[in-house]
Motif scaffolding. Sequence first.
Motif, short mmCIF file in Angstrom:
data_model
loop_
_atom_site.label_atom_id
_atom_site.label_comp_id
_atom_site.label_asym_id
_atom_site.label_seq_id
_atom_site.Cartn_x
_atom_site.Cartn_y
_atom_site.Cartn_z
N THR B 5 28.85 3.41 8.51
CA THR B 5 29.05 4.86 8.41
C THR B 5 27.73 5.56 8.21
O THR B 5 26.91 5.12 7.38
CB THR B 5 29.99 5.18 7.23
N GLN B 6 27.52 6.62 8.95
CA GLN B 6 26.32 7.41 8.79
C GLN B 6 26.72 8.85 8.42
O GLN B 6 27.48 9.49 9.14
CB GLN B 6 25.48 7.41 10.06
N ILE B 7 26.20 9.28 7.30
CA ILE B 7 26.48 10.62 6.80
C ILE B 7 25.16 11.29 6.42
O ILE B 7 24.31 10.65 5.79
CB ILE B 7 27.41 10.56 5.56
N PRO B 8 24.93 12.57 6.82
CA PRO B 8 25.88 13.40 7.55
C PRO B 8 25.86 13.12 9.04
O PRO B 8 24.96 12.44 9.53
CB PRO B 8 25.37 14.81 7.26
N LEU B 21 18.08 10.04 5.78
CA LEU B 21 19.30 9.75 6.52
C LEU B 21 19.94 8.51 5.90
O LEU B 21 19.23 7.57 5.51
CB LEU B 21 18.98 9.51 8.00
N ASN B 22 21.25 8.52 5.84
CA ASN B 22 21.98 7.45 5.16
C ASN B 22 22.79 6.59 6.10
O ASN B 22 23.35 7.08 7.10
CB ASN B 22 22.92 8.06 4.11
N CYS B 23 22.87 5.33 5.76
CA CYS B 23 23.68 4.37 6.51
C CYS B 23 24.35 3.45 5.49
O CYS B 23 23.66 2.87 4.64
CB CYS B 23 22.79 3.57 7.45
N SER B 24 25.66 3.34 5.54
CA SER B 24 26.36 2.43 4.64
C SER B 24 27.19 1.45 5.45
O SER B 24 27.68 1.78 6.54
CB SER B 24 27.24 3.21 3.66
N PHE B 25 27.34 0.24 4.90
CA PHE B 25 28.08 -0.79 5.61
C PHE B 25 28.97 -1.52 4.61
O PHE B 25 28.68 -1.59 3.41
CB PHE B 25 27.15 -1.77 6.34
N LYS B 68 21.27 -4.45 0.06
CA LYS B 68 22.43 -5.20 0.55
C LYS B 68 23.59 -5.17 -0.43
O LYS B 68 24.74 -5.04 -0.05
CB LYS B 68 22.02 -6.66 0.81
N SER B 69 23.28 -5.30 -1.71
CA SER B 69 24.34 -5.39 -2.71
C SER B 69 25.23 -4.16 -2.72
O SER B 69 26.44 -4.25 -2.95
CB SER B 69 23.76 -5.66 -4.09
N SER B 70 24.62 -3.00 -2.47
CA SER B 70 25.42 -1.78 -2.46
C SER B 70 25.83 -1.38 -1.05
O SER B 70 26.52 -0.37 -0.87
CB SER B 70 24.64 -0.62 -3.11
N GLY B 71 25.38 -2.14 -0.06
CA GLY B 71 25.75 -1.84 1.33
C GLY B 71 25.15 -0.55 1.83
O GLY B 71 25.84 0.24 2.50
N PHE B 101 27.18 -0.70 15.22
CA PHE B 101 26.41 0.52 15.15
C PHE B 101 27.18 1.61 14.40
O PHE B 101 28.41 1.70 14.51
CB PHE B 101 26.09 1.05 16.55
N GLY B 102 26.44 2.46 13.69
CA GLY B 102 27.02 3.67 13.18
C GLY B 102 27.11 4.70 14.29
O GLY B 102 26.59 4.49 15.40
N ASP B 103 27.78 5.82 14.00
CA ASP B 103 27.92 6.88 15.00
C ASP B 103 26.70 7.77 15.09
O ASP B 103 26.61 8.62 15.98
CB ASP B 103 29.15 7.73 14.69
N GLY B 104 25.76 7.60 14.16
CA GLY B 104 24.51 8.34 14.24
C GLY B 104 24.50 9.64 13.45
O GLY B 104 25.56 10.21 13.12
N THR B 105 23.30 10.08 13.13
CA THR B 105 23.06 11.40 12.54
C THR B 105 22.18 12.17 13.51
O THR B 105 21.09 11.69 13.88
CB THR B 105 22.36 11.30 11.18
N THR B 106 22.65 13.34 13.94
CA THR B 106 21.87 14.17 14.85
C THR B 106 21.01 15.12 14.04
O THR B 106 21.52 15.96 13.29
CB THR B 106 22.79 14.96 15.79
N LEU B 107 19.71 14.94 14.16
CA LEU B 107 18.74 15.70 13.39
C LEU B 107 18.11 16.79 14.26
O LEU B 107 17.68 16.52 15.38
CB LEU B 107 17.64 14.77 12.87
N THR B 108 18.07 17.99 13.70
CA THR B 108 17.37 19.10 14.35
C THR B 108 16.31 19.61 13.38
O THR B 108 16.64 19.96 12.24
CB THR B 108 18.33 20.25 14.70
N VAL B 109 15.07 19.60 13.81
CA VAL B 109 13.98 20.12 13.01
C VAL B 109 13.53 21.43 13.64
O VAL B 109 13.05 21.46 14.77
CB VAL B 109 12.80 19.13 12.93
N LYS B 110 13.68 22.50 12.90
CA LYS B 110 13.38 23.84 13.44
C LYS B 110 11.94 24.22 13.16
O LYS B 110 11.46 24.07 12.04
CB LYS B 110 14.33 24.86 12.81
N PRO B 111 11.27 24.73 14.19
CA PRO B 111 9.85 25.13 14.00
C PRO B 111 9.73 26.32 13.03
O PRO B 111 10.65 27.12 12.89
CB PRO B 111 9.39 25.55 15.39
#
Lengths: 114, 111
Positions: B5-8, B21-25, B68-71, B101-111
């Motif tokens: 799972t990837q949030i957000p 960015l977070n990834c949990s398994f 790993k222990s907390s996934g 694979f996770g579903d991904g986090t879409t990142l937008t960096v605004k100038p």
Amino acid sequence: DAGVIQSPRHEVTEMGQEVTLRCKPISGHNSLFWYRQTMMRGLELLIYFNNNVPIDDSGMPEDRFSAKMPNASFSTLKIQPSEPRDSAVYFCASSPNGQGDGYTFGSGTRLTVV
Amino acid sequence: KQEVTQIPAALSVPEGENLVLNCSFTDSAIYNLQWFRQDPGKGLTSLLLIQSSQREQTSGRLNASLDKSSGRSTLYIAASQPGDSATYLCAVISNAGKSTFGDGTTLTVKP
């Protein structure tokens, strides 16, 4: 190294036609993976080979899908007959060994079945 | 069955911010974890690979950690730039060699 090479980049075909996607892994990589990516299901592993032998094909959705790896430098993914729901981006990836010492992905084949 | 799972799912930040960015398994019996970047209409580019015995890996402005222990794994991006805008995916590889694979986090960096 040219990386993982996939062809064609884009494929548009009519429902019922046979589709063949091709992949050339990185030289010296022993493992090859086929993935499918869609908006609905994300990235799914279809099948992977280790030393040209299929190890796990549990992700292959139906009998219409088949994959071969006749030698260490070439693999094909075939869909026969194709259906509109097969439309997706198909990626090939390779790694030095089966337990994934890092995957390198190809640029993908965007398949559209109309 | 491994679940990643990837949030957000999406994140928008102003240029220059540091972000995580977070990834949990769910299954901690992993062989390694890999972070990728995917630009629209493109393939996946590997960013960092963490072996199960490692705690973190660094490459330039990127730092990935693994617990790993907390996934959990995190990808830290320092001093974000508009060119960092992309979808970031994490992949967990099991001891049997199977990837999830996770579903991904879409990142937008605004100038």
